[in-house]
Design a protein around this motif. Structure first.
Motif, mmCIF file in Angstrom:
data_model
loop_
_atom_site.group_PDB
_atom_site.id
_atom_site.type_symbol
_atom_site.label_atom_id
_atom_site.label_comp_id
_atom_site.label_asym_id
_atom_site.label_seq_id
_atom_site.Cartn_x
_atom_site.Cartn_y
_atom_site.Cartn_z
ATOM 1 N N UNK A 1 0.655 -1.241 0.034
ATOM 2 C CA UNK A 1 -0.014 0.000 -0.006
ATOM 3 C C UNK A 1 0.727 1.261 0.107
ATOM 4 N N UNK A 2 2.027 1.157 0.520
ATOM 5 C CA UNK A 2 2.836 2.405 0.846
ATOM 6 C C UNK A 2 3.910 2.549 -0.283
ATOM 7 N N UNK A 3 4.499 1.511 -1.036
ATOM 8 C CA UNK A 3 5.250 1.614 -1.905
ATOM 9 C C UNK A 3 4.651 1.127 -3.423
ATOM 10 N N UNK A 4 4.772 1.724 -4.486
ATOM 11 C CA UNK A 4 4.305 1.487 -5.622
ATOM 12 C C UNK A 4 5.159 0.395 -6.386
ATOM 13 N N UNK A 5 4.603 -0.477 -7.334
ATOM 14 C CA UNK A 5 5.652 -1.411 -7.912
ATOM 15 C C UNK A 5 6.700 -0.759 -8.610
ATOM 16 N N UNK B 1 8.570 1.624 -6.942
ATOM 17 C CA UNK B 1 9.326 2.176 -6.226
ATOM 18 C C UNK B 1 9.031 3.308 -5.298
ATOM 19 N N UNK B 2 7.803 3.837 -5.603
ATOM 20 C CA UNK B 2 7.429 5.112 -5.014
ATOM 21 C C UNK B 2 6.865 4.900 -3.796
ATOM 22 N N UNK B 3 7.409 5.777 -2.808
ATOM 23 C CA UNK B 3 6.838 5.783 -1.496
ATOM 24 C C UNK B 3 5.665 6.950 -1.595
ATOM 25 N N UNK B 4 4.413 6.382 -1.062
ATOM 26 C CA UNK B 4 3.427 7.299 -1.056
ATOM 27 C C UNK B 4 3.240 7.867 0.297
ATOM 28 N N UNK B 5 3.707 9.144 0.510
ATOM 29 C CA UNK B 5 3.898 9.668 1.870
ATOM 30 C C UNK B 5 2.470 9.700 2.633
ATOM 31 N N UNK B 6 1.516 10.107 1.897
ATOM 32 C CA UNK B 6 0.199 10.537 2.547
ATOM 33 C C UNK B 6 0.153 11.943 2.930
ATOM 34 N N UNK B 7 1.326 12.739 2.670
ATOM 35 C CA UNK B 7 1.362 14.222 3.065
ATOM 36 C C UNK B 7 1.108 14.959 1.679
#
Length: 536
Positions: A401-405, A407-413
């Protein structure tokens, strides 16, 4: 800094700064050379306990010398550090120790009103009847040894001093088998929503920690106030590792009290300070702050949550700071995704506007379409690169849920990235209000509230409204001695904010609910607000 392990870093520091202090507290000053030797003794002791590369060692201690010693010794032999929050109660601590598969737990017996041994017995009732080193506890299935920082061992434990060994011959071979890309620690998030998640990082965290120190012009012989808990990423990455790699000394605080902080800064000529807004609010509220000599401070940083411009300027005046830098980061991206440059104008720092600190990529995306937005447009902050965590320990679903395939980290910010590469954080994605169908940032409203001289801090949350869908309510902590009515603040906001953004209700509070790391629990404030509704 490439390919350094924590042990490489310390060996180099001990060679370069042998006689400089790395730790300064009342009654004890430890040099780099002496500390390095003590790390070998504890590393040997851990090997004697059966700890090998990849095993997990829990550290349930406040900011003591033994915390730093345990961290470095565990890392030296390739084991994994699991910091445990000293503010946890039994259920919380039990979850983290079990979830992290800790084989050894290093802990205090008790501190102030907290009896940690009693908590551990509550977690695992069979502990007192068993032999430390051979523990077999169903509640903590991986745990074999409990080490207590006490003169005498309690049932089921051994003392810290008894673990130290002068026979350090096996340490060198264990140390030689450790690589920079080996896992270093599992740092659990504060868990303001749901169970804490264990964030995994390798020894590469040294690089980002060092960048923070270099941004603050930390040099050998400097002194860093270590009041942020080492179990928290800010205390670990922005004080402990930073200091050890750059030859500075840590001046520790076991418990935060603003007057003691001021006294330590003055007495030990502290050069670097940093913290979340709460620390600065506390310091600035000390009535006789002007009598303290704070001239040794070269620079300070502030982060953890949005800082209002009026508050920022007030802090600089009260502490007589020449440099106060804003920083944005999260445990999952090591620390300090952005950090102000030394020569950034105060106007940038006040607005939480800072350049990226590392070589990691940052993009701003539309939260709904996931398309990248143009420079200067608001969206969710995504990060990719060397600073991004390995993942969440034993939680592949949360990791996905946090890291896309890609490699992007979704911060929620939420934030903006301008054409010059400056990142401005505008709020949390989940904190966004939708008033009459229009997205509204609570930070914008809080910024306006902070501009009033009688407001110390505020939290704006959304509550359901039959007509508008959602409206803003503001919970406000007033400055000492302030005499204000809710309608005064509503009128104040009405002067500069669009009518739909003006809080419908103002509620005065004495304090806000905080997480274990001192951040305001917005979700708890929102629950309080909903409970005040007629059918809450």
């Amino acid at each position: 800094m490439d390919d350094l392990t924590i042990s490489d870093m310390l060996r180099r520091a001990a060679a370069r700064h042998a006689d400089l202090p790395c730790w300064i507290e009342e009654g004890r000053t430890v040099t780099y050379a002496a500390f390095d030797r003590e790390v070998d003794r504890l590393a040997a002791g851990l090997l004697n306990l059966g700890v090998t590369k990849g095993d997990h060692v829990g550290i349930w201690l406040p900011n003591t010398y033994e915390w730093m010693l345990s961290f470095c010794a565990t890392a030296r032999i390739g084991a994994v550090i699991v910091p445990v929050n000293t503010r946890y109660k039994a259920e919380e601590a039990g979850y983290v120790i079990a979830q992290a598969d800790a084989k050894v737990l290093i802990m205090l017996r008790r501190m102030w009103k907290s009896d940690y041994y009693a908590m551990l017995c509550e977690i695992a009732p069979d502990l007192p009847a068993q032999q430390s080193g051979e523990l077999n506890l169903p509640e903590l299935p991986s745990l074999r040894t409990v080490v207590v920082l006490d003169e005498t061992a309690t049932a089921g434990t051994v003392t810290f001093d008894s673990v130290l060994s002068d026979d350090t011959g096996a340490v060198a071979q264990a140390e030689a088998n450790v690589a920079a890309d080996d896992m270093l620690l599992i740092c659990f998030t504060s868990g303001s929503t749901g169970k804490p998640k264990g964030v995994m990082h390798n020894h590469g965290v040294i690089e980002q920690s060092t960048r923070v120190g270099l941004a603050l012009h930390v040099e050998p012989g400097d002194r860093v106030l270590a009041h942020m808990p080492f179990y928290h990423s800010a205390g670990l990455y922005m004080a402990l590792i930073t200091s050890l790699n750059l030859g500075a000394a840590l001046v520790p605080m076991i418990q935060w009290t603003p007057r003691e902080a001021l006294d330590l800064i003055e007495r030990h000529r502290v050069t670097m300070f940093g913290g979340i807004p709460t620390h600065y609010y506390d310091i600035c509220a000390v009535p006789d702050i002007d009598r303290y000599d704070l001239s040794s401070l070269k620079a300070a940083w502030i982060g953890g949550s949005a800082v209002m411009q009026e508050t920022f300027e007030r802090i600089m005046r009260s502490m007589r700071l020449d440099k106060l830098f804003s920083t944005y980061g999260m445990t999952e991206n090591t620390i300090s995704t952005s950090f102000n440059r030394w020569d950034d104008p105060v106007e940038y720092c006040c607005r939480n506007k800072a350049p990226l600190l590392s070589s990691c990529e940052v993009r701003i995306v539309d939260p709904e379409t996931l398309a990248e937005v143009p420079p200067g447009s608001e969206g969710e902050i995504w990060c990719r690169g060397e600073t991004v965590m390995i993942g969440y320990y034993k939680n592949p679903e949360a990791t996905a849920e946090a890291i896309t395939p890609e490699g992007w980290l979704r911060s929620g910010d939420l934030g903006t990235l301008d054409a010059e590469g400056y990142l401005t954080v505008t709020g949390r994605l989940k904190d966004q209000l939708k008033i009459g169908g229009t997205n509204t940032s609570p930070v914008e409203i809080e910024q306006q509230l902070a501009a009033h001289p009688s407001v110390k801090s505020s939290v704006v949350v959304g509550v359901p409204d039959e007509r508008m869908g959602e409206v803003a309510w503001a919970f406000v902590e007033l400055s000492a001695g302030a005499d204000l009515k809710p309608e005064d603040l509503i009128a104040h906001c009405s002067r500069t904010l669009a009518d739909y953004k003006v809080p419908r209700q103002i509620h005065f509070v004495r304090e806000f609910p905080l997480t274990a790391t001192g951040k305001v629990q917005r979700n708890e404030v929102a629950k309080i607000a909903r409970g005040m509704l007629p059918h809450g």
